[in-house]
Write an enzyme that holds these catalytic residues in place. Structure first.
Site, PDB file in Angstrom:
ATOM      1  N   HIS A   1      -4.847  -0.001  -5.716  1.00 49.74           N
ATOM      2  CA  HIS A   1      -5.510  -1.120  -6.388  1.00 49.74           C
ATOM      3  C   HIS A   1      -5.895  -0.791  -7.826  1.00 49.74           C
ATOM      4  O   HIS A   1      -5.595  -1.546  -8.750  1.00 49.74           O
ATOM      5  CB  HIS A   1      -6.773  -1.525  -5.612  1.00 49.74           C
ATOM      6  CG  HIS A   1      -6.494  -2.087  -4.259  1.00 49.74           C
ATOM      7  ND1 HIS A   1      -7.474  -2.423  -3.371  1.00 49.74           N
ATOM      8  CD2 HIS A   1      -5.329  -2.371  -3.639  1.00 49.74           C
ATOM      9  CE1 HIS A   1      -6.936  -2.885  -2.266  1.00 49.74           C
ATOM     10  NE2 HIS A   1      -5.640  -2.859  -2.399  1.00 49.74           N
TER      11      HIS A   1
ATOM     12  N   CYS B   1       0.862  -1.186   0.000  1.00 50.15           N
ATOM     13  CA  CYS B   1       0.000   0.000   0.000  1.00 50.15           C
ATOM     14  C   CYS B   1       0.897   1.234   0.000  1.00 50.15           C
ATOM     15  O   CYS B   1       1.786   1.360   0.853  1.00 50.15           O
ATOM     16  CB  CYS B   1      -0.890  -0.004   1.241  1.00 50.15           C
ATOM     17  SG  CYS B   1      -1.808   1.530   1.444  1.00 50.15           S
TER      18      CYS B   1
ATOM     19  N   ASP C   1      -0.452  -5.631   0.322  1.00 55.59           N
ATOM     20  CA  ASP C   1      -1.766  -5.881  -0.281  1.00 55.59           C
ATOM     21  C   ASP C   1      -1.670  -7.172  -1.084  1.00 55.59           C
ATOM     22  O   ASP C   1      -0.587  -7.526  -1.575  1.00 55.59           O
ATOM     23  CB  ASP C   1      -2.146  -4.737  -1.234  1.00 55.59           C
ATOM     24  CG  ASP C   1      -2.660  -3.512  -0.502  1.00 55.59           C
ATOM     25  OD1 ASP C   1      -3.275  -3.668   0.560  1.00 55.59           O
ATOM     26  OD2 ASP C   1      -2.423  -2.399  -1.007  1.00 55.59           O
TER      27      ASP C   1
ATOM     28  N   ILE D   1       3.163 -13.762 -24.878  1.00 56.09           N
ATOM     29  CA  ILE D   1       3.988 -13.440 -23.710  1.00 56.09           C
ATOM     30  C   ILE D   1       4.697 -14.715 -23.267  1.00 56.09           C
ATOM     31  O   ILE D   1       4.120 -15.807 -23.310  1.00 56.09           O
ATOM     32  CB  ILE D   1       3.131 -12.854 -22.565  1.00 56.09           C
ATOM     33  CG1 ILE D   1       4.016 -12.322 -21.441  1.00 56.09           C
ATOM     34  CG2 ILE D   1       2.183 -13.879 -21.984  1.00 56.09           C
ATOM     35  CD1 ILE D   1       4.692 -11.034 -21.760  1.00 56.09           C
ATOM     36  N   GLU D   2       5.943 -14.609 -22.869  1.00 58.69           N
ATOM     37  CA  GLU D   2       6.669 -15.753 -22.320  1.00 58.69           C
ATOM     38  C   GLU D   2       6.300 -15.842 -20.845  1.00 58.69           C
ATOM     39  O   GLU D   2       6.408 -14.856 -20.114  1.00 58.69           O
ATOM     40  CB  GLU D   2       8.170 -15.540 -22.538  1.00 58.69           C
ATOM     41  CG  GLU D   2       9.001 -16.783 -22.348  1.00 58.69           C
ATOM     42  CD  GLU D   2       9.182 -17.098 -20.895  1.00 58.69           C
ATOM     43  OE1 GLU D   2       8.914 -18.251 -20.491  1.00 58.69           O
ATOM     44  OE2 GLU D   2       9.555 -16.184 -20.147  1.00 58.69           O
ATOM     45  N   SER D   3       5.873 -17.024 -20.395  1.00 58.08           N
ATOM     46  CA  SER D   3       5.233 -17.091 -19.080  1.00 58.08           C
ATOM     47  C   SER D   3       6.196 -16.911 -17.915  1.00 58.08           C
ATOM     48  O   SER D   3       5.814 -16.388 -16.879  1.00 58.08           O
ATOM     49  CB  SER D   3       4.458 -18.396 -18.938  1.00 58.08           C
ATOM     50  OG  SER D   3       5.334 -19.492 -18.925  1.00 58.08           O
TER      51      SER D   3
END
Ligand SMILES: [Ca+2]
Ligand SMILES: [Ca+2]
Ligand SMILES: [Ca+2]
Ligand SMILES: [Ca+2]
Ligand SMILES: [Ca+2]
Ligand SMILES: [Ca+2]
Ligand SMILES: [Ca+2]
Ligand SMILES: [Ca+2]
Ligand SMILES: [Ca+2]
Ligand SMILES: [Ca+2]
Ligand SMILES: [Ca+2]
Ligand SMILES: [Ca+2]
Ligand SMILES: [Ca+2]
Ligand SMILES: [Ca+2]
Ligand SMILES: [Ca+2]
Ligand SMILES: [Ca+2]
Lengths: 154, 154, 154, 154, 154, 154, 154, 154, 154, 154
Positions: E93, E52, E59, E74-76
């Protein structure tokens, strides 16, 4: 960051090859760092597969193993490779489940061990296999494995 | 509105800083206002995270702690900060779960304590760790922790 | 249609005012019409709210009470008003849960009583409080309260 | 296809009229064809309704009855009519649940009987009533009734 | 066994260090091997944590990302490290959820992208944040993310 | 660590007093840091309580609010205090749910807003109230609120 | 505490008698205090029971009613009495469900109305009846009723 | 108590014999008493069984039928007997599901009809069959059938 | 791949015909390969169907059988055929469930056996039948069968 | 009992050998017996496993395939063998899921096809892959696949 109790491990962190049979798989163990108390360790292996010895068709199971370690903890990567080694191995449901448990019992000498083998249905009727080394120890906490029962459809 | 049993607390209500290691974290306790009966207090901490001591990658767990207080209650904000102090600390699953429980046992001298550590899967196989200080007290009510088992997919 | 065992009740059926504090709330009881057997009565109160004694912010809980009546049954409308009287009252989770149970024990003299207080999370960590007057009676049936554990998100 | 143990039944298969009160309802029983072993029979009646004796408003309950038959089995159609006979009858929750169970006990002389009455909420607080004739018999299998607890909303 | 489309990757398979901030994290991408059709890829990240920015307290969130790849996947492993880089980073958030999505949009140039951020409750009230780059493409199948709503207790 | 968009807030981080009526409660807002895209923010408030205007008995609801922010975000602590201010305020279910939504609409000028009010049962029949400012925006993602329906018992 | 829009009601708060047939039941309505917006009100009635017109045996249903009020709101206590008036009334499932909805349509002149009648199984096959006055209004939010389908056993 | 629209029925209330094949089964229909509105009637048949035409082994399915009646309603007892007539009849999953639906379409001339056939797994892979007579009518409410997907074990 | 303990089996792998009555069905057994330990084998049969002896209408049940093998394991295909042989056989719920169990007891001479018969509802009231050969063996692990209770609708 | 549309099949009913690679696997098809209507056939394959092409470790997935047949139906045993042929084959998640679907599209020429690949988590983050051949046909009924999202633990 290292941990001396793991210093003898062969497979952790290095390149690994899936063993081609359970016999070939090498279990590994580390000293139990909390051996002066009784606690339960649970492994959940939802990715187990072997072959049917009659038809060579693949069988699948969801396995759950509980054990109360004595002097040793199982090393989890080696356990994973051992379970993976059944991939091309023929074994009946009852025999396979019990023999995995007994190999762990022989290797780890745990204070207590339980296995639940929840097999995928064949012919509409799944088989579950449940074993433990003896009566549940009274002062150790062993929660129910809580796997939902097979329901069919609807 | 104040409560004298809380008058010695340092962290509750004031500005607080997350301790950088479990050793640095300071637990706090208050006198048990109902110490003449045996009851169970459960904390559920779904936000636990630590580091893997071998790889420094983050690990995650859902922790549930049950204890039957004796002379002391744990103060919940201090407990939260203690659990948060593992954020950048390396610890194995089994060791970490048991050592949290044992620090609470040493600090609170509870009549009984149980911990369940439900770790997120690594390599497809989650580990759960279950410990209690001894046989469940017969006249105290300790409900099952009821955490659902890991199911994989599907 | 009337029932003589209820003829002394003050609050049932008439206009009622929510008492402004637990002390002010008046419990009521009726003779147990089946007092020659041991059975369990469960009240589930998902609408409990009180205030935090430190901050005066509202707290919320789901309460479940089981009791084995002796000579008396609690009258349910009076129980509801008693629970409602905590609405503007400051009380800690542990203390509040146990004191509700003990007031019922004093008033009803039940053969056995159990309370489960399932509090909404504060700071990410909910507290549950579980108490019973003693070992569960062997010949009476007391089902698990079965409240699902707190899970966080996901 | 007939079955001689059912040859004395009056209501099964013929036209039937819902009895207008519990007193008027006639239970029926058949000889237990497996009386040399102890087993459990469970009836689940999710359609129970009676009237509140104070207000004449309808009350609803989900009832579950377990019993270990001795010489007799309850005939299910007669049981259904007996339960239906409470439709216009005033009865409190505790009293009604226990009296249904006791009438069955008197009529069937079972080796053991248990009833769970799960009543719909009134005033936000549902009441559950649990009774059994005595300690659960050790060699008979009596699964938990497993009715989920009331949760309010959300 | 190798795969030429992965031959430029830096982090996959080698030793990796968790980046200390999102800025430092390096995303990686591989050519989409099925770029001539429109399909959806979903990543579920139940282990997200940040700080936070007001209080520096941790958080936690459960993130789900759906995207329809264009030229790139995307390469994981790099994605995992990028998400892990928020561990000691302060972010609100709403801002945090949207900025993760927008960085992926800039890097991957997907045909469409959606993010759901399901944050753990603070003050009893969780926040969920939902974003997508535009109207759901009509001919692509995007199942609901199906994360259960927050329920409190009971 | 501070964030300039929050620099005008009065209630966040300081001592706060629960306002005694909705009129007295002061909402607060911060500039939307991602105002150039359309996204949805969901607040789940399982701890809402008000009074019945006819009987002054407490009512309870589980509220879920979705909104697509325009220039402003609601500040969550102020929202919590506003919702808490209904604690001793009389309001009917339909009116109360809609008026909360409309005050937020007036204060935030969101691009779109939806409220679901899931009220606890009275007289066995719960009321749910659902409102939105207009047709769901096509290019914004608004997941179903997914609150399970009321089931009674059994 | 009073509310002028309710000042003409006859049954709310006073003593009430369950009407003996639907024809005898008197619906009541109050002006819609938020008539300038379109919102949905849902009543869930898990306690509906009527009689089978062929056999006079009781039938049970779980009813859910959604409506978008125009000038009027249904008064909930009168609705409850109206539904209760089917207790000794013979009606087929399809006819009964639709006629309840149409009486409400005639009395309330809502902008839209939907009913779901979920009947308990007879002969192993439950019947559900679903009706609405027309296409779901586009700018009003009507969540799915979400009643789980009948599953038989297992 | 009788109902003239049912006066021509042959099987309802009288003794009935299960037809030995679908061809032999006689459907029955009654005039739709609410034919001036469009509504949906759902039958759930969790007890369907037929034979595999290749092996003569039994197959099982959970069937759900939705239809919008035109001039006719299906009579439920005749429907039950028709479904029961498949008990000793050989039929493939796809063919059997579709042909049941088409016979109903021919007999009832409904405004719309949908069938879901959820078959129990064979060889580990269940088959579901879904058909409807055409696009879902826009102004009629057809809830999802909501049958949970097959999950295997674990 | 063969397994000598299966070499005497008649039905496995070959063409099989469903026996036309339980009497005609031939059970088969194989030597227990792990007979030196006590473990539990569970069969779940969600596809059981028989006929009502009074009306010849089909009945359906979900059966679960647990047994601790002694010298013999049941062969699963023969078990499946035996259960299938009830398809056109008349039997009451209680009698049928218990007699299946007793035939297995006679044939296998297991160390312990339990059966749960969960029958589909008739007349709105399902019957469950539970039997075991005696007290649950203390050192063997027999998980709860976990079949969810019947709930009616809603 | 035979079925002429199956008369050309090679693998059904005879001895079968699991093909050692997808290329080697031979799909089979039968004429669609209901080709004059549009319906959906769903296969659920919870037992899919392949190898990671980078590490040769096993990967697991739960696959669901929906298709609207044109002239052909897939023969289910051949489909099972085709899926089983990935057992020792290396393939990335995205590529593998899409290529299975495209092979079926080429072989069956369905009117429409959809695949959902729900992969078990690796590195804590599962990947789901969703594809369909184009916009969902408007007059065919394609229910949601309804696979629950991954939740981590707790
Ligand atoms: Ca033993
Ligand atoms: Ca079922
Ligand atoms: Ca010990
Ligand atoms: Ca699974
Ligand atoms: Ca004590
Ligand atoms: Ca979680
Ligand atoms: Ca007793
Ligand atoms: Ca936009
Ligand atoms: Ca709740
Ligand atoms: Ca409007
Ligand atoms: Ca129910
Ligand atoms: Ca219309
Ligand atoms: Ca068409
Ligand atoms: Ca015995
Ligand atoms: Ca219900
Ligand atoms: Ca396309």
């Amino acid at each position: 960051m290292t941990d001396s109790i793991y210093s003898d491990l062969k497979q952790l962190g290095g390149a690994t090859v899936m063993p081609t049979s359970p016999e070939e798989a090498e279990l590994e163990r580390v000293p139990n760092p909390q051996a002066d108390v009784n606690y339960n360790v649970r492994f959940t292996a939802p990715e187990f597969t072997s072959l049917c010895p009659m038809t060579s068709q693949p069988d699948f199971a969801h396995l759950v193993i509980d054990y109360v370690p004595g002097d040793w903890l199982i090393e989890s990567k080696a356990l994973k490779l051992y379970l993976g080694s059944f991939r091309n191995h023929g074994a009946f449901h009852e025999d396979c489940t019990i023999s995995i448990a007994r190999r762990l019992v022989g290797f780890l000498e745990p204070r207590w061990l339980r296995i639940g083998g929840y097999w995928y249905p064949r012919g509409g009727i799944p088989i579950d296999v449940f074993w433990q080394t003896g009566e549940m120890p009274k002062d150790v906490w062993i929660p129910d494995q809580g796997v939902p029962p097979y329901r069919g459809r609807g």
